[in-house]
Design a protein around this motif. Sequence first.
Motif, PDB file in Angstrom:
ATOM      1  N   GLY A  37      -6.360  -6.428 -19.840  1.00 26.26           N
ATOM      2  CA  GLY A  37      -6.806  -5.053 -19.672  1.00 26.26           C
ATOM      3  C   GLY A  37      -5.661  -4.100 -19.413  1.00 26.26           C
ATOM      4  N   ALA A  38      -4.645  -4.560 -18.702  1.00 22.88           N
ATOM      5  CA  ALA A  38      -3.493  -3.709 -18.417  1.00 22.88           C
ATOM      6  C   ALA A  38      -2.650  -3.462 -19.660  1.00 22.88           C
ATOM      7  N   ILE A  39      -2.556  -4.473 -20.510  1.00 21.41           N
ATOM      8  CA  ILE A  39      -1.643  -4.380 -21.651  1.00 21.41           C
ATOM      9  C   ILE A  39      -2.262  -3.656 -22.843  1.00 21.41           C
ATOM     10  N   MET A  40      -3.581  -3.705 -22.979  1.00 20.85           N
ATOM     11  CA  MET A  40      -4.223  -3.166 -24.180  1.00 20.85           C
ATOM     12  C   MET A  40      -3.948  -1.683 -24.402  1.00 20.85           C
ATOM     13  N   PRO A  41      -4.176  -0.805 -23.405  1.00 21.50           N
ATOM     14  CA  PRO A  41      -3.940   0.623 -23.672  1.00 21.50           C
ATOM     15  C   PRO A  41      -2.465   0.999 -23.748  1.00 21.50           C
ATOM     16  N   GLY A 174      -2.736  -0.987 -14.231  1.00 14.88           N
ATOM     17  CA  GLY A 174      -1.567  -0.671 -15.050  1.00 14.88           C
ATOM     18  C   GLY A 174      -1.196   0.792 -14.965  1.00 14.88           C
ATOM     19  N   ALA A 175      -2.201   1.670 -14.988  1.00 11.98           N
ATOM     20  CA  ALA A 175      -1.930   3.107 -14.896  1.00 11.98           C
ATOM     21  C   ALA A 175      -1.330   3.457 -13.537  1.00 11.98           C
ATOM     22  N   GLY A 176      -1.819   2.810 -12.483  1.00 14.85           N
ATOM     23  CA  GLY A 176      -1.282   3.081 -11.150  1.00 14.85           C
ATOM     24  C   GLY A 176       0.187   2.729 -11.041  1.00 14.85           C
ATOM     25  N   LEU A 177       0.568   1.574 -11.580  1.00 12.45           N
ATOM     26  CA  LEU A 177       1.969   1.164 -11.497  1.00 12.45           C
ATOM     27  C   LEU A 177       2.843   1.980 -12.445  1.00 12.45           C
ATOM     28  N   GLN A 178       2.245   2.486 -13.520  1.00 10.53           N
ATOM     29  CA  GLN A 178       3.020   3.329 -14.434  1.00 10.53           C
ATOM     30  C   GLN A 178       3.469   4.632 -13.773  1.00 10.53           C
ATOM     31  N   GLY A 185       5.320  -0.393 -16.257  1.00 10.18           N
ATOM     32  CA  GLY A 185       4.430  -0.796 -15.174  1.00 10.18           C
ATOM     33  C   GLY A 185       3.212  -1.554 -15.675  1.00 10.18           C
ATOM     34  N   ALA A 186       2.666  -1.140 -16.822  1.00  7.97           N
ATOM     35  CA  ALA A 186       1.500  -1.842 -17.373  1.00  7.97           C
ATOM     36  C   ALA A 186       1.856  -3.281 -17.726  1.00  7.97           C
ATOM     37  N   PHE A 187       3.048  -3.498 -18.241  1.00  5.29           N
ATOM     38  CA  PHE A 187       3.459  -4.843 -18.644  1.00  5.29           C
ATOM     39  C   PHE A 187       3.834  -5.703 -17.435  1.00  5.29           C
ATOM     40  N   VAL A 188       4.263  -5.063 -16.351  1.00  2.00           N
ATOM     41  CA  VAL A 188       4.485  -5.796 -15.106  1.00  2.00           C
ATOM     42  C   VAL A 188       3.160  -6.341 -14.582  1.00  2.00           C
ATOM     43  N   VAL A 189       2.120  -5.489 -14.576  1.00  2.00           N
ATOM     44  CA  VAL A 189       0.795  -5.937 -14.138  1.00  2.00           C
ATOM     45  C   VAL A 189       0.303  -7.070 -15.025  1.00  2.00           C
ATOM     46  N   ALA A 190       0.466  -6.921 -16.342  1.00  2.00           N
ATOM     47  CA  ALA A 190      -0.005  -7.941 -17.276  1.00  2.00           C
ATOM     48  C   ALA A 190       0.687  -9.278 -17.033  1.00  2.00           C
TER      49      ALA A 190
END
Length: 450
Positions: A37-41, A174-178, A185-190
């Motif tokens: 979910g984090a990586i898709m958008p 992902g948006a929060g870490l971005q 940040g999204a890829f870190v969450v993923a």
Amino acid sequence: MSAAEGRRRRFGGFRGGPLEQAFQIYAPSAVYAVGLGAIMPAMAPAATAFGASLALAAASVTLVSIGSLVANAPAAWLASRAGERITIIVSAWVGSLGALVTLAAVAGWLPVADHTGLGLLLAGLVIVGMAGAGFNLARQSYLAVAVPGSHRARAMSTLGGTIRIGMFAGPFLGAGLQTVMGLQGAFVVATAAMVLAAGMSFTIKDLPVPGTTPAGGTQPAAPTAAPAAAPAAAPTAASTRSAAAGAGPRPTMRWLARRHRRVLLTAGIGVLCLSAARASRSAVIPLWATELGLSPAAASAVYGLTGLADLVMFYPSGFLMDRRGRRVVAVFCMAGLALGTALVPLTGSPWWFAAVAVVVGLGNGFGSGIVMTLGADYSPPEGRPQFLALWRQLSDVGMLTGPAVLSAVTGLAGLAFGIWAVAVIAAAGAVIFARSLPKGPGSVADLVAR
């Protein structure tokens, strides 16, 4: 039977209930879905950051599905030989590797040119998709064996619900870490979520006798007792498959496709239509929001409402499938998707658009787990992983076909007609399910055999 036991049997409670074995699958599935979910958008924006054209960036979102499509056969091979547990573990770690490759590319850890970084990003996305093939196939096969047939739909719909929860939460994390780290940040969450899920997969217990429970849920006969002086341990996935390695040729995907061609060309085409409609839904809502001139925040809110409506339906869907039958749920799911999608181009205000988007979400959520349940029902005891790979092939083809049809018709006749083309596909799926699936509760394979 005590009142508590009666409630547990009726509603499928986890602790000591029919779904107890399934719970160990749900936790890593939910965490892994957070990573997806984090990586898709973030895929398309990451591609454009490397200088990719809008067309290439849009195509990048299909790479996960393409990776899954090409890896279904290897995933079936691994599951049939190493067992579901090992396949889940290996796939989760491969997915973690793919996510790490995308993170390294986006974060600029490697001193490479933009075109090389773009290549690494795209390669990482394909690896994530390939890992998803094994992860999804193995957990579906696991639940088909571990859960009694009377509770199979609830097990599968709950699995679908855990995936929805993760896919719903992932973009927000992902948006929060971005906001702190930028796009990476999204890829870190993923990466973190997939590594955590891979670690959690080690806690999954091996199936006592994997792949041998008939699709209707009947348990295999107990093994003959060993002599008292040397009691035999219960067979496990690894030991059973190792012992069977030299027992004779295994069913191939081609042989299973010929033997089960009637099912694959009827209910299987219905699954293809359902997957096509579901994949298109993810584009229809944002595109029509843009057509109405909604702000990005408003469009995201409407999409979130759709996801929330989808999410709340997963357990009622499974309960109804077990109590009233697969046909009722499949037909109403497709009809809801067809109706909601057909109404989208007729909306001219944000409020009506939001209301129709909720209808689309409810229709999609009503079919939570239906694809996995039907696959488990129809899968034969011998060659279950290979059959499920064929089933996933149909689903993956639908995932690629739906957006392609939407794009092609939109280019020729406009967005409204593109959306209506998707509605026609959904309506066709409803008709196919109504004609091909038997009435009544229980495994469709058992109902057909009666």
